[in-house]
Design a protein around this motif. Sequence first.
Motif, PDB file in Angstrom:
ATOM      1  N   LYS A 217      91.956  79.164  53.350  1.00 46.62           N
ATOM      2  CA  LYS A 217      90.735  79.906  53.647  1.00 46.62           C
ATOM      3  C   LYS A 217      90.507  79.944  55.148  1.00 46.62           C
ATOM      4  O   LYS A 217      90.613  78.924  55.829  1.00 46.62           O
ATOM      5  N   GLU A 239      91.305  81.923  45.157  1.00 40.47           N
ATOM      6  CA  GLU A 239      91.105  82.579  46.446  1.00 40.47           C
ATOM      7  C   GLU A 239      90.596  84.010  46.297  1.00 40.47           C
ATOM      8  O   GLU A 239      90.554  84.754  47.284  1.00 40.47           O
ATOM      9  N   HIS A 242      88.143  85.123  48.809  1.00 36.71           N
ATOM     10  CA  HIS A 242      88.478  84.968  50.225  1.00 36.71           C
ATOM     11  C   HIS A 242      88.648  86.327  50.905  1.00 36.71           C
ATOM     12  O   HIS A 242      89.061  87.309  50.270  1.00 36.71           O
TER      13      HIS A 242
END
Length: 397
Positions: A217, A239, A242
């Motif tokens: 990240k 993720e 993200h």
Amino acid sequence: MRFIHTADWHLGRIFHGVHLTDDQAYILEQFIKLVEDVKPDAVLIAGDIYDRSVPPHEAVQLLDEVLYRIIMDCRVPVLIIAGNHDSSQRLGFGHRLLARQGLYITGQPDTAFAPVIIEDAHGPVYFCPVPYADPPVVRELLGLQDVQEHDRAMAALIGRWTSRVPPGARKVALAHAFVAGGEGSESERPLSIGGTDKVSAAHFQNFNYAALGHLHKSQSAGGEHIRYAGSLMKYSFSEAAHKKSVTLVEMDAAGDIRWEPFPLCPRRDVRCWDGYLSDLLAGPPDGAGKEDYIMVTLRDSGAILDVIGKLREVYPHVLHIERPYLTSGGDLRGPGGDHRRLSEMDLFSSFFRQVAGEELSPEQQKALAETVEHIYRQDGPVDQVAEAFRRDKGVRL
């Protein structure tokens, strides 16, 4: 001084059975275009260039092509360090020869601890490359018996590199580590099993900028000048939220920095969808995302034949399905008695209670009884089947 900070390319990655090399080539084409447009003084890649120590040849070819275009076509030097996924010896092959062409690779620390010096209009900037190294490697290299954990190893390495930098000079660290306070994700391999793998952000406070790799990240860790660029792409469904990018850093004559993220657009995004099958098959309202890599959390409670086949008719790249209804019972439990002396109804009721977290309703009990009776009638008279089952299994019907 302007440089681009990136990390965790993981070339050769396989994501739920899908080889991502073409997706990585797609996004690296954008990265090369950014280098052409920005014309930085350097590109920093902070480890995990490959996804494994012996990468597939397609991944090696892709890295070769990308580095050639950045260094030879764009005339921009590249600094690379090894991460925990890389083979430090393989990645560092020929590093002294390659440095003459502007490719500075540090696969493993050595006793030279020589910073890479790049000049700008205000003088030299000292880049200190700190590749990933296990504590035993650092202990043997430096002859320090008290180096038992990653934090102590990082302190020792940083101390050796900064000792080679003149006092007051501008300096940049390039490191692959888990800095305490950073937020991890599912796709990062632990750096230590059975010990602490985190290092203190204090080791990087005296640098003008610390270009970090390992955490996927994009984030700061212990200070705005201590940053993770994040991974090139999303490599796990954790993720999905993200925002992937690379970081453009500008440093003035005094060593003060400012940074700006430049987002990268993948060929296919990673998405997590939640809902009932009928709603999901109707498609997203705006029609977007059908070609992306998708994990589905399905809320239907009944049995569904070929769920993934049905979903892939609409979303061809569904990679994972979760059904919380079938796993909501918590820890595995036995049937609550001697299974050899329980009826089919008792056995199935126990199974249903375990996986669904609730009791069979009267309607479900009736449907189950009718189904069992129908099966028995197909095989022969009910009394004969029941008697044979009782004799063979000792089950009371």
